[in-house]
Design a protein around this motif. Structure first.
Motif, mmCIF file in Angstrom:
data_model
loop_
_atom_site.group_PDB
_atom_site.id
_atom_site.type_symbol
_atom_site.label_atom_id
_atom_site.label_comp_id
_atom_site.label_asym_id
_atom_site.label_seq_id
_atom_site.Cartn_x
_atom_site.Cartn_y
_atom_site.Cartn_z
ATOM 1 N N PRO A 197 0.816 -1.223 0.000
ATOM 2 C CA PRO A 197 0.000 0.000 0.000
ATOM 3 C C PRO A 197 0.851 1.276 0.000
ATOM 4 N N SER A 214 1.167 5.509 1.174
ATOM 5 C CA SER A 214 0.803 6.223 2.404
ATOM 6 C C SER A 214 0.916 7.731 2.214
ATOM 7 N N CYS A 261 10.745 18.626 -18.660
ATOM 8 C CA CYS A 261 10.403 19.638 -17.649
ATOM 9 C C CYS A 261 11.054 20.992 -17.920
ATOM 10 N N ASP A 263 5.750 3.907 -6.424
ATOM 11 C CA ASP A 263 6.889 4.821 -6.289
ATOM 12 C C ASP A 263 6.621 6.207 -6.880
ATOM 13 N N HIS A 279 3.117 7.289 -8.189
ATOM 14 C CA HIS A 279 1.714 7.598 -8.528
ATOM 15 C C HIS A 279 1.254 8.960 -8.034
ATOM 16 N N PHE A 314 2.530 13.715 -10.323
ATOM 17 C CA PHE A 314 2.194 14.739 -11.333
ATOM 18 C C PHE A 314 0.776 15.276 -11.259
ATOM 19 N N ILE A 366 15.321 9.534 -16.038
ATOM 20 C CA ILE A 366 13.900 9.890 -16.178
ATOM 21 C C ILE A 366 13.584 9.595 -17.645
ATOM 22 N N PHE A 417 5.811 7.291 -17.617
ATOM 23 C CA PHE A 417 6.925 7.892 -16.880
ATOM 24 C C PHE A 417 7.598 6.862 -15.964
ATOM 25 N N GLY A 470 14.360 7.840 -8.925
ATOM 26 C CA GLY A 470 14.175 9.091 -8.187
ATOM 27 C C GLY A 470 15.382 9.529 -7.371
ATOM 28 N N ARG A 471 16.032 8.573 -6.729
ATOM 29 C CA ARG A 471 17.183 8.933 -5.868
ATOM 30 C C ARG A 471 18.351 9.452 -6.687
ATOM 31 N N VAL A 475 18.147 10.797 -9.654
ATOM 32 C CA VAL A 475 17.758 12.112 -10.177
ATOM 33 C C VAL A 475 18.068 13.175 -9.134
ATOM 34 N N PHE A 476 17.634 12.915 -7.945
ATOM 35 C CA PHE A 476 17.852 13.845 -6.840
ATOM 36 C C PHE A 476 19.339 14.177 -6.715
ATOM 37 N N HIS A 478 11.703 25.113 -10.662
ATOM 38 C CA HIS A 478 10.906 23.976 -11.108
ATOM 39 C C HIS A 478 10.319 23.281 -9.886
ATOM 40 N N ALA A 532 9.354 19.992 -8.632
ATOM 41 C CA ALA A 532 9.321 18.528 -8.717
ATOM 42 C C ALA A 532 9.343 17.907 -7.334
ATOM 43 N N ASN A 533 10.140 18.478 -6.472
ATOM 44 C CA ASN A 533 10.337 17.870 -5.162
ATOM 45 C C ASN A 533 10.816 18.956 -4.194
ATOM 46 N N MET A 579 14.535 18.783 -3.180
ATOM 47 C CA MET A 579 15.475 19.238 -4.227
ATOM 48 C C MET A 579 15.529 20.761 -4.268
#
Ligand code: COA
Length: 379
Positions: free
Chosen positions: A58, A60, A162, A202, A204, A207, A242, A264, A268-269, A271-272, A303, A305-306, A309
């Motif tokens: 699941p 969270s 992006c 990871d 969903h 965006f 990405i 997509f 992620g890690r 990219v960061f 930007h 995204a996170n 970041m």
């Protein structure tokens, strides 16, 4: 338009925004995702028990907010995204003589920018649709937007993921400097919900949908209040971290093929870790080239995204943790809207700045790509 204009100097005359009416909160998103997980695990219970299928885990709300800073996302097709038997946006197919949905939201953002600039569409020379996810191969969405707005001249689509909007702003500015246009609309319609894998735990939550527009013009045409473009700087470096493999060469994927990579996907890690220094260097180098110090930057429109970041990038550039006033966030309510994110931040958070204040619009993402636009308020 082909003739050169003497001493043309590109500025940002206005920006525009289209925001979908519907929003999905993290609670709604996770409730739907976890219902899908429960259904999947129940349907495959025997295979899971036999060790042939791995049980899904699941999602969270706490993880999403902590890992990304996202609390909600605006979407064009809420019901079908939350329907666990669909879990993607669904749009009725439109006949060719009807405006396509991507053009429609682009036109809405463009009209907003034109109204704010007091500009008649007839006086615009070119339309660039600069975005991550074009809904079709051709004719260019930009030409459809051009037609819907009644613009003479030319239009074309460009995709630098992006970073598309900042690359579009530099392209528009170069057209103006070269005398190939005096007034250019850079439109970024982003229906990111269409390329997101809503069944992937990871990613969903990442965006949302939106459209922005930036009217770049020769200073001679611009309204009294505008933003001088002090400089633009672009950077790309190839990376697979990405990626989206969707395309017309793989449209007949057999049932057996795993087609998650036609949406997509990201590491992620990585990219960061890799994008933060790349963007930090780009901005630091860019402002130094313009003879500016970090303290000269009144605001960063980064930007979206996170949140982590952005915190790190702003810290690298400014030398201290940025306040919300120095680096505003729209990620919490809009989520990642690809190329539109930094433009939404600029659009919603620039009115309080004073004439003479300098700021920086910066985007980054797949490619890797990064673009920096330094602007100064006038009027
Ligand atoms: N709900 C609950 N837990 C989840 C989860 C979810 N939806 N998704 C992943 N997790 C778990 C993982 O299973 C992992 O558990 P483990 O440590 O027990 O193995 C843990 O959370 C950490 O997962 P990870 O994917 O490493 O998280 P992260 O802290 O790196 O954050 C991103 C993920 C995607 C938010 C983050 O890496 C990011 O934003 N990177 C940059 C992305 C970006 O900007 N992309 C640009 C797109 S244009």
């Amino acid at each position: 338009m082909t003739s050169a204009y003497k001493n043309a100097r590109p500025v940002i005359s206005a920006t525009g925004l289209f925001t979908p009416a519907d929003s999905i909160s993290n609670d709604e998103l996770v409730e739907s995702f976890n219902a899908y997980v429960a259904q999947h695990n129940a349907q495959h219970a025997a295979a899971i028990d036999a060790g042939d299928v791995i049980a899904l885990q699941p999602s969270s709300v706490e993880f999403i907010e902590k890992a990304s800073g996202i609390k909600a996302r605006k979407v064009l097709s809420k019901a079908s995204i939350l329907d666990i038997d669909v879990m993607c946006p669904r749009f009725d197919e439109r006949p060719n003589d009807e405006l396509s949905v991507l053009a429609e939201i682009g036109v809405a953002a463009a009209r907003d920018a034109l109204a704010r600039a007091g500009r008649d569409a007839k006086d615009v020379d070119a339309v660039l649709v600069a975005c991550s996810n074009l809904q079709r191969a051709y004719p260019a969405i930009a030409i459809e937007v051009q037609d819907a707005l009644g613009i003479e001249g030319f239009g074309f689509d460009m995709n630098v993921a992006c970073s598309s909007a900042t690359f579009g702003i530099q392209t528009a500015a170069d057209f103006i400097r070269a005398g190939n246009a005096r007034s250019v609309l850079v439109v970024s319609p982003e229906i990111c919900s269409g390329h997101l894998n809503w069944r992937d735990r990871d990613s969903h939550f990442i965006f949302g949908d939106v459209a922005t527009a930036v009217l770049v013009e020769d200073a001679d045409l611009a309204p009294a209040q505008h933003w001088d473009i002090l400089g633009t700087q672009l950077k790309t470096r190839f990376s697979n971290n990405i990626r989206n493999n969707f395309g017309f060469l793989n449209r007949t994927a057999p049932e057996s093929r795993d087609d998650a990579d036609k949406l997509f996907v990201q590491e992620g890690r990585k990219v960061f870790k890799e994008v933060v220094p790349m963007v930090g260097e780009l901005i630091t180098d860019h402002i130094a080239r313009l003879g500016l110090a970090p303290a000269d930057l009144r605001r960063l429109w980064l930007h979206q995204a996170n949140a982590g970041m952005n915190r790190l990038i702003a810290q690298r550039v400014l030398g201290h943790e940025a306040s919300e006033d120095e680096s505003p966030t729209v990620l919490d309510s809009y989520a990642n809207t690809s190329s539109a994110g930094s433009i939404i931040a600029f659009h919603l958070h620039n009115e309080d700045l004073k004439p003479g204040d300098t700021g920086l619009i910066c985007s980054f993402g797949a490619g890797y790509s990064a673009g920096s636009v330094v602007v100064r308020k006038v009027g």
